[in-house]
Write a protein that holds these residues in place. Structure first.
Motif, PDB file in Angstrom:
ATOM      1  N   ARG A  51       0.839  -1.213   0.000  1.00 27.78           N
ATOM      2  CA  ARG A  51       0.000   0.000   0.000  1.00 27.78           C
ATOM      3  C   ARG A  51       0.867   1.253   0.000  1.00 27.78           C
ATOM      4  N   ALA A  52       1.946   1.238   0.788  1.00 26.68           N
ATOM      5  CA  ALA A  52       2.848   2.391   0.832  1.00 26.68           C
ATOM      6  C   ALA A  52       3.520   2.606  -0.523  1.00 26.68           C
ATOM      7  N   PHE A  53       3.874   1.515  -1.183  1.00 22.37           N
ATOM      8  CA  PHE A  53       4.499   1.613  -2.503  1.00 22.37           C
ATOM      9  C   PHE A  53       3.526   2.226  -3.516  1.00 22.37           C
ATOM     10  N   LEU A  54       2.281   1.761  -3.497  1.00 29.16           N
ATOM     11  CA  LEU A  54       1.287   2.294  -4.429  1.00 29.16           C
ATOM     12  C   LEU A  54       1.013   3.770  -4.146  1.00 29.16           C
ATOM     13  N   ALA A  55       0.950   4.124  -2.864  1.00 28.86           N
ATOM     14  CA  ALA A  55       0.710   5.522  -2.500  1.00 28.86           C
ATOM     15  C   ALA A  55       1.864   6.402  -2.973  1.00 28.86           C
ATOM     16  N   ALA A  56       3.106   5.930  -2.789  1.00 24.64           N
ATOM     17  CA  ALA A  56       4.266   6.703  -3.235  1.00 24.64           C
ATOM     18  C   ALA A  56       4.282   6.823  -4.758  1.00 24.64           C
ATOM     19  N   SER A  57       3.864   5.748  -5.439  1.00 32.54           N
ATOM     20  CA  SER A  57       3.819   5.785  -6.902  1.00 32.54           C
ATOM     21  C   SER A  57       2.781   6.800  -7.389  1.00 32.54           C
ATOM     22  N   PHE A  62       9.417   9.808  -5.464  1.00 32.90           N
ATOM     23  CA  PHE A  62      10.546   9.000  -5.910  1.00 32.90           C
ATOM     24  C   PHE A  62      11.362   8.490  -4.725  1.00 32.90           C
ATOM     25  N   ALA A  63      11.674   9.364  -3.787  1.00 35.79           N
ATOM     26  CA  ALA A  63      12.476   8.966  -2.631  1.00 35.79           C
ATOM     27  C   ALA A  63      11.754   7.909  -1.799  1.00 35.79           C
ATOM     28  N   GLY A  64      10.431   8.060  -1.671  1.00 37.32           N
ATOM     29  CA  GLY A  64       9.666   7.081  -0.919  1.00 37.32           C
ATOM     30  C   GLY A  64       9.687   5.709  -1.577  1.00 37.32           C
ATOM     31  N   LEU A  65       9.636   5.701  -2.906  1.00 33.73           N
ATOM     32  CA  LEU A  65       9.703   4.427  -3.628  1.00 33.73           C
ATOM     33  C   LEU A  65      11.062   3.766  -3.429  1.00 33.73           C
ATOM     34  N   VAL A  66      12.131   4.537  -3.577  1.00 34.82           N
ATOM     35  CA  VAL A  66      13.484   3.986  -3.427  1.00 34.82           C
ATOM     36  C   VAL A  66      13.669   3.404  -2.028  1.00 34.82           C
ATOM     37  N   ALA A  67      13.096   4.073  -1.026  1.00 40.26           N
ATOM     38  CA  ALA A  67      13.258   3.616   0.358  1.00 40.26           C
ATOM     39  C   ALA A  67      12.621   2.252   0.585  1.00 40.26           C
ATOM     40  N   ALA A  88      12.085   2.646  -9.390  1.00 42.06           N
ATOM     41  CA  ALA A  88      11.312   3.762  -8.858  1.00 42.06           C
ATOM     42  C   ALA A  88      10.932   4.739  -9.962  1.00 42.06           C
ATOM     43  N   ARG A  89      11.870   5.008 -10.886  1.00 43.11           N
ATOM     44  CA  ARG A  89      11.556   5.908 -12.003  1.00 43.11           C
ATOM     45  C   ARG A  89      10.454   5.312 -12.879  1.00 43.11           C
ATOM     46  N   ASP A  90      10.481   3.991 -13.062  1.00 38.81           N
ATOM     47  CA  ASP A  90       9.499   3.340 -13.906  1.00 38.81           C
ATOM     48  C   ASP A  90       8.106   3.433 -13.301  1.00 38.81           C
ATOM     49  N   PHE A  91       8.023   3.451 -11.960  1.00 38.41           N
ATOM     50  CA  PHE A  91       6.722   3.442 -11.291  1.00 38.41           C
ATOM     51  C   PHE A  91       6.257   4.825 -10.835  1.00 38.41           C
ATOM     52  N   SER A  92       7.159   5.771 -10.730  1.00 46.01           N
ATOM     53  CA  SER A  92       6.801   7.065 -10.166  1.00 46.01           C
ATOM     54  C   SER A  92       5.694   7.734 -10.968  1.00 46.01           C
ATOM     55  N   GLY A  93       4.563   7.993 -10.297  1.00 48.86           N
ATOM     56  CA  GLY A  93       3.431   8.672 -10.915  1.00 48.86           C
ATOM     57  C   GLY A  93       2.575   7.793 -11.801  1.00 48.86           C
ATOM     58  N   ARG A  94       2.811   6.460 -11.822  1.00 51.50           N
ATOM     59  CA  ARG A  94       2.141   5.610 -12.810  1.00 51.50           C
ATOM     60  C   ARG A  94       1.094   4.656 -12.231  1.00 51.50           C
ATOM     61  N   ALA A  95       0.938   4.607 -10.922  1.00 49.39           N
ATOM     62  CA  ALA A  95       0.027   3.598 -10.347  1.00 49.39           C
ATOM     63  C   ALA A  95      -1.266   4.226  -9.844  1.00 49.39           C
ATOM     64  N   ARG A  96      -1.733   5.290 -10.532  1.00 51.60           N
ATOM     65  CA  ARG A  96      -2.916   5.998 -10.040  1.00 51.60           C
ATOM     66  C   ARG A  96      -4.145   5.106  -9.980  1.00 51.60           C
ATOM     67  N   ASP A  97      -4.267   4.173 -10.910  1.00 48.64           N
ATOM     68  CA  ASP A  97      -5.454   3.312 -10.953  1.00 48.64           C
ATOM     69  C   ASP A  97      -5.201   1.908 -10.405  1.00 48.64           C
TER      70      ASP A  97
END
Length: 281
Positions: A172-178, A183-188, A218-227
Motif C-alpha cells: 500500500r505504501a508503494f502504491l501511495a508513493a507511486s 521518488f524517494a519514498g519508492l526507493v526507500a 522507482a523511475r518506472d513506477f513514479s506517478g504511474r500507479a494511479r489506478d
C-alpha cells in the motif's frame, strides 16, 4: 537378468521413495507408488534409456500424479496429517535424513495434483520443466507457472500472519508513493538491486522487459500507479490494474523481510485466469 534389474532398481529406491513421499505425504502410498514403478520397470525394455534414474523418477511421478488425482476426485485427504517417514531400514533412514517437515507436507497437501508435482519435481529434485511438462500434459512454460504458483502458496503459508500483514502495508505504501510521484519514498521501499520484469503481454502494453536497480524501478513506477489497487494474489500481497472491474494486469511483489526485492507484471490472460485474486478495498 532379473537379479540385475532388481539390483539396479534398488540403487534408486531411496530416491524414488523420497519423490513419492513428497508427492503423496504418506509412507504407505509412497511404497505403493515405488512398487508400481518396479513392476513397470520389470516389464519395460530400458536398454536404450541413457538416464535410468530420470526415467524411473518420471514413472514414479506419473504413478503419484494418478494417485493424487484419484484422491482429489474422492475429495478426501489421505490422512488428517501426513505420516512421518519412520526409519525402519537403510532406505527409510535416507528418506528421514533428507525429509521435509510435516508442516511443509501439510501445505503441499493443499496444492492441486499438477501444481504439487511441478513444485516437488522442480524445486526439490531439480527436474527440468521440459521433462515435467509431458507428465502433467502442459507446455514447459505452463509447467513453470504451475511450480511458480505452488511456490507462492508455500511461501504464503510460511509467511502468514504478521509477515503478510506487514507486507500488505508495504505494498500500500508503494502504491501511495507511486501515485504521488514520491521518488524517494519508492526507493526507500526497494532493495538496491530490486528488479522489475514484465511478461510478453505486459511488454506489448508498454512495460519494460526488465528493469534493474532501486532507482530505475522507482523511475518506472513514479506517478504511474494511479489506478492500481492493492490485492492478494494466491494469498500473497500484490496489486492489480482493473479498469471497469476487469483485471488487466497483476503485479507480484517479492520480499526480503519487509523490503521489496522484485516485482513482476503479468498481463497474459491465461496466467491471470490461473491466479486467485482478491482485490482489496
Amino acid at each position: 537378468m532379473q537379479e540385475q534389474l532388481a539390483a539396479r532398481f534398488e540403487a534408486d529406491r531411496a530416491h524414488l521413495r523420497a519423490v513419492a513421499y513428497r508427492m503423496l505425504g504418506s509412507v504407505s502410498e509412497a511404497d505403493d507408488a515405488v512398487q508400481e514403478a518396479w513392476l513397470r520397470f520389470a516389464r519395460s525394455d530400458t536398454s536404450e534409456v541413457e538416464n535410468l534414474t530420470g526415467w524411473l523418477t518420471t514413472v514414479v511421478a506419473r504413478v503419484s500424479l494418478t494417485m493424487l488425482q484419484s484422491r482429489a476426485r474422492r475429495e478426501e485427504p489421505v490422512e488428517s496429517l501426513p505420516e512421518p517417514a519412520a526409519a525402519a531400514g537403510p532406505e527409510d533412514e535416507t528418506v528421514l535424513a533428507d525429509s521435509v517437515g510435516l508442516a511443509l507436507l501439510v501445505v503441499l497437501d493443499t496444492l492441486g495434483p499438477a501444481e504439487r508435482l511441478a513444485f516437488v519435481l522442480h524445486d526439490m529434485f531439480a527436474v527440468p520443466f521440459e521433462e515435467i511438462a509431458p507428465i502433467v500434459g502442459r507446455t514447459p512454460a505452463a509447467a513453470r507457472q504451475l511450480a511458480s504458483r505452488a511456490r507462492r502458496r508455500v511461501q504464503g503459508a510460511e509467511a502468514h500472519g504478521h509477515d503478510v500483514a506487514r507486507r500488505r502495508q508495504v505494498v500500500r505504501a508503494f502504491l501511495a508513493a507511486s501515485r504521488g510521484g514520491d521518488f524517494a519514498g519508492l526507493v526507500a521501499l526497494l532493495d538496491p538491486s530490486a528488479t522489475l520484469r514484465s511478461d510478453d503481454m505486459a511488454v506489448r502494453m508498454g512495460g519494460n522487459r526488465e528493469v534493474v536497480g532501486a532507482e530505475a524501478v522507482a523511475r518506472d513506477f513514479s506517478g504511474r500507479a494511479r489506478d492500481a489497487r492493492a490485492a492478494l494474489l494466491d494469498g500473497l500481497p500484490g496489486a492489480v490494474w482493473a479498469p471497469r472491474g476487469k483485471v488487466r494486469v497483476a503485479v507480484r511483489f517479492f520480499f526480503d523481510g519487509d523490503t521489496i526485492t522484485g516485482m513482476e507484471l503479468l498481463a497474459d490472460p491465461d496466467l491471470l485466469a490461473g491466479l486467485d485474486i482478491t482485490v482489496e478495498d
